[in-house]
Design an enzyme around this catalytic site. Structure first.
Site, short mmCIF file in Angstrom:
data_model
loop_
_atom_site.label_atom_id
_atom_site.label_comp_id
_atom_site.label_asym_id
_atom_site.label_seq_id
_atom_site.Cartn_x
_atom_site.Cartn_y
_atom_site.Cartn_z
N GLY A 1 0.72 -5.21 0.71
CA GLY A 1 -0.37 -5.23 -0.27
C GLY A 1 0.06 -5.76 -1.63
O GLY A 1 -0.76 -6.29 -2.37
N ALA B 1 0.85 -1.18 0.00
CA ALA B 1 0.00 0.00 0.00
C ALA B 1 0.89 1.23 0.00
O ALA B 1 2.04 1.18 0.45
CB ALA B 1 -0.88 0.00 1.25
N GLU C 1 3.79 -5.68 7.43
CA GLU C 1 2.93 -4.65 8.03
C GLU C 1 3.27 -4.38 9.50
O GLU C 1 3.14 -3.26 9.97
CB GLU C 1 1.45 -5.04 7.89
CG GLU C 1 0.87 -4.78 6.50
CD GLU C 1 1.16 -5.88 5.50
OE1 GLU C 1 1.96 -6.79 5.80
OE2 GLU C 1 0.58 -5.83 4.40
N GLU D 1 -0.24 -9.36 -1.27
CA GLU D 1 -1.67 -9.66 -1.15
C GLU D 1 -2.37 -9.55 -2.51
O GLU D 1 -3.22 -10.37 -2.84
CB GLU D 1 -2.31 -8.72 -0.13
CG GLU D 1 -1.79 -8.99 1.28
CD GLU D 1 -2.26 -7.95 2.29
OE1 GLU D 1 -1.88 -6.77 2.13
OE2 GLU D 1 -3.00 -8.31 3.21
N1 CAA Z 1 4.55 3.31 -0.02
C1 CAA Z 1 4.98 4.51 -0.43
N2 CAA Z 1 6.21 4.73 -0.96
C2 CAA Z 1 7.03 3.67 -1.06
C3 CAA Z 1 6.67 2.38 -0.64
C4 CAA Z 1 5.35 2.21 -0.10
N3 CAA Z 1 4.88 1.02 0.29
N4 CAA Z 1 7.70 1.53 -0.86
C5 CAA Z 1 8.69 2.29 -1.40
N5 CAA Z 1 8.28 3.57 -1.52
C6 CAA Z 1 9.04 4.70 -2.06
C7 CAA Z 1 10.11 5.16 -1.07
O1 CAA Z 1 9.55 6.01 -0.11
C8 CAA Z 1 11.08 5.86 -2.00
O2 CAA Z 1 10.55 7.12 -2.34
P1 CAA Z 1 11.50 8.44 -2.27
O3 CAA Z 1 12.54 8.18 -3.34
O4 CAA Z 1 10.57 9.55 -2.59
O5 CAA Z 1 12.09 8.48 -0.89
C9 CAA Z 1 11.01 5.00 -3.27
O6 CAA Z 1 9.78 4.27 -3.20
C10 CAA Z 1 12.14 3.99 -3.36
O7 CAA Z 1 12.14 3.25 -2.15
P2 CAA Z 1 13.47 3.06 -1.24
O8 CAA Z 1 14.36 4.24 -1.37
O9 CAA Z 1 13.00 2.69 0.13
O10 CAA Z 1 14.12 1.82 -2.00
P3 CAA Z 1 15.06 0.67 -1.40
O11 CAA Z 1 15.50 -0.13 -2.57
O12 CAA Z 1 16.04 1.23 -0.46
O13 CAA Z 1 14.05 -0.22 -0.48
C11 CAA Z 1 12.02 -1.45 -0.02
C12 CAA Z 1 13.00 -0.93 -1.09
C13 CAA Z 1 12.68 -2.50 0.87
C14 CAA Z 1 10.83 -2.08 -0.80
C15 CAA Z 1 11.51 -0.29 0.87
O14 CAA Z 1 11.09 0.77 0.02
C16 CAA Z 1 10.36 -0.63 1.78
O15 CAA Z 1 10.56 -1.25 2.81
N6 CAA Z 1 9.11 -0.23 1.40
C17 CAA Z 1 7.94 -0.45 2.22
C18 CAA Z 1 7.49 -1.89 2.22
C19 CAA Z 1 6.28 -2.08 3.13
O16 CAA Z 1 6.35 -1.91 4.33
N7 CAA Z 1 5.13 -2.47 2.52
C20 CAA Z 1 3.93 -2.72 3.26
C21 CAA Z 1 3.04 -1.55 3.13
S1 CAA Z 1 1.62 -1.65 4.21
C22 CAA Z 1 0.46 -2.51 3.34
O17 CAA Z 1 0.67 -2.95 2.25
C23 CAA Z 1 -0.87 -2.63 4.07
C24 CAA Z 1 -1.87 -3.58 3.52
O18 CAA Z 1 -1.98 -4.72 3.95
C25 CAA Z 1 -2.81 -3.15 2.47
#
Ligand code: CAA
Length: 259
Positions: free
Chosen positions: A110, A66, A133, A113
């Site tokens: 997500g 998400a 999450e 999912e």
């Molecule tokens: N939402 C919004 N932005 C996101 C994102 C997310 N889920 N995942 C990555 N991005 C964005 C980052 O903020 C970054 O943006 P900026 O350049 O503007 O800072 C860009 O994408 C690139 O990401 P990273 O710099 O973090 O890239 P990385 O290669 O260092 O790391 C990653 C990659 C491990 C995927 C890391 O981005 C990460 O941990 N992302 C979040 C993953 C997460 O927690 N997902 C679960 C979301 S909650 C959910 O999904 C709820 C549900 O059940 C519906």
């Protein structure tokens, strides 16, 4: 064909290909992206020329979950009233035509999912699955606790949800989360090939087969078998069953009429 901001759509023969396309946010599933994905699926579902649908992302990310920045400030009443997730996210799970998620790179939260809402997941050897999450103070909310548990069993699902650890493609195949692992460079071509093979069958019969397999998730064995039996019986009432069996006896390829 409609134009979209956050996805790309392409028709390859009888296959609809949807590519999630927010590269700067690793395909984070914003409200807009989920709305556009839903619209694209509506279009393909209502197009008689389309027999199967592939959903994919980029080499780096199927989807990183998400859009955390978009949802971070939501309040309970807001998400409850808007029916957050239910209102936009479940279109893929409701598709009647066969669907494949072709996953390379991150399929997190997500993203994982969403992939599990497809009929099956074809994974690149680079794929990584996780439900992280808990690391951001919430729980999987788009079916992850239910679909992952049904796919891989309680023990592994619990470990994935509670520890937020990542599963690589090899483990995902071993655990039954994905149907097959292919080299990343071949992922989309292979997904299209499989989808074309599916789309070449009688459309309504493929839909019935999918409906029968899905019943295994929802019912007891006896009820599921009864449902399957009735659907199998009903195929004997349709032209494509007559054509398929006649073509076998006459040693020729069947010509499906989709009725
Ligand atoms: N939402 C919004 N932005 C996101 C994102 C997310 N889920 N995942 C990555 N991005 C964005 C980052 O903020 C970054 O943006 P900026 O350049 O503007 O800072 C860009 O994408 C690139 O990401 P990273 O710099 O973090 O890239 P990385 O290669 O260092 O790391 C990653 C990659 C491990 C995927 C890391 O981005 C990460 O941990 N992302 C979040 C993953 C997460 O927690 N997902 C679960 C979301 S909650 C959910 O999904 C709820 C549900 O059940 C519906």
């Amino acid at each position: 064909m409609a134009t979209y901001d956050t996805i790309l759509v392409e028709t390859r023969g009888a296959v609809g290909l949807v590519t999630l396309n927010r590269p700067k946010a690793l395909n984070a599933l914003s409200d807009r992206l989920m709305a556009e994905l839903g619209q694209a699926l509506d279009v393909y579902e209502s197009d008689d020329a389309i027999g199967a649908i592939v959903v994919t992302g980029s080499e780096k990310a199927f989807a990183a979950g998400a859009d955390i920045k978009e949802v971070a400030g939501f309040g309970f009443m807001e998400v409850y009233k808007a029916d957050f997730i239910t209102s936009r996210w479940e279109r893929l799970a409701r598709c009647r035509k066969p669907t494949i998620a072709a996953v390379a790179g991150y399929a997190l939260g997500g993203g994982c999912e969403l992939a599990m809402m497809a009929d099956f997941i074809l994974a690149a050897d680079t794929a990584q699955f996780a439900l992280p999450e808990l690391t951001i103070g919430t729980i999987p909310g788009a079916g992850g606790t239910q679909r992952l548990t049904r796919l891989v069993g309680k023990s592994k699902a619990m470990e994935m949800v509670l520890s937020a650890r990542r599963m690589d493609a090899v483990e995902a195949e071993r655990a039954g989360l994905v149907s097959r692992v292919v080299p990343a460079a071949d992922l989309v071509d292979e997904a299209i090939r499989v989808a074309q093979r599916i789309a070449a069958f009688s459309g309504p019969v493929a839909m019935m087969a999918k409906e029968a397999v899905n019943a295994a998730y929802e019912t007891t064995l006896a009820e599921g078998v009864r449902f399957e039996r009735r659907l199998a019986h009903s195929t004997f009432a349709i032209e494509d069953q007559k054509e398929g069996m006649a073509a076998f006896a006459e040693k020729r390829q069947p010509v499906w009429k989709n009725r």
